[in-house]
Design a protein around this motif. Structure first.
Motif: not given
Length: 253
Positions: A9, A12, A133
């Protein structure tokens, strides 16, 4: 852009980074801002000196003034929070004075300028990743160095503090395209620097960047990266920086 075979994650998220220059009329909460700066503080810092400060500008009038000083970049006014990232050796000098008791101090050395500048960059990139994020977007603003003395005065920066760059933070209004980067082989050297390969790889990148420019401008431009960089190097840019840094107390040793 390099293909990443190992993924998670975090990787990515990093691989999707794109500068955001249009923001929704939606505030960044104090909790979000605290989390972003808290994440920035956990970045690596040379010898734990933590030689940086961040000024969060939310006042509309002040953002307008900063936008003008940075080259009339409208997204500084549009974003809900404009962060000004500063190298800060003032704090270090002041808190160490009682311990030094008159001993010579070298906070104004070239090495400490490098330390503070690197500290800022590391912390800011942590902040960028933290913001993304949370669903926010960012764009770095080097233009605050265009009229850096006026920016410093406007923000009340003391001696041994200088603004390195700004960062617009907010919710993106629309998608931003991913700008292709140099091939991995151009930047990753193994065991020693490979001068021939790093230059040769730019030929491949020039084709990629030319195609990108053609698509982005709907055929209006197709200038390759090396030509854009040549034009950039041929223009004198912010030659006032050395004099400004000396006046602010840096680079005296």
């Amino acid at each position: 852009m390099a293909t990443v075979q190992v993924n998670n994650d975090t990787i990515s998220l990093l691989m999707k980074h794109a500068s955001v220059r249009k923001f929704q009329d939606k505030p960044v909460s104090e909790d979000q801002l605290s989390a972003i700066i808290g994440a920035a503080q956990m970045a690596s810092t040379s010898s734990n000196v933590q030689a940086y400060s961040v000024i969060a500008v939310t006042d509309p009038a002040l953002k307008t003034e900063l936008a003008g000083l940075a080259g009339n970049q409208a997204y500084i006014e549009q974003c809900p929070v404009f962060l000004v990232w500063c190298a800060d050796l003032y704090r270090l000098r002041e808190v160490t004075k009682p311990h030094l008791q008159g001993e010579t101090s070298y906070e104004d050395s070239a090495e400490n300028l490098i330390v503070a500048t690197v500290d800022v960059a590391l912390a800011a990139q942590n902040a960028a990743v933290a913001a993304e994020s949370l669903g926010l977007g960012i764009v770095y603003i080097g233009g605050i160095r265009n009229r850096i003395a006026e920016v410093s005065e406007l923000l009340g920066l003391p001696e041994l503090v200088y603004p390195i760059f700004g960062m617009c933070v907010g919710y993106p209004d629309g998608a931003s395209g991913l700008r292709p980067r140099l091939p991995l082989e151009a930047v990753l050297h193994r065991n020693r620097y490979n001068a021939e390969t790093t230059v040769e790889q730019v030929k491949t990148y020039d084709k990629v960047s030319s195609d990108y420019m053609r698509e982005r401008t709907h055929g209006a431009k197709d200038t390759p990266w090396s030509a854009i960089m040549a034009e950039r190097l041929a223009q004198p840019a912010r030659l006032h920086m050395k004099e400004f840094l000396l006046e602010k107390g840096f680079l005296r040793r």
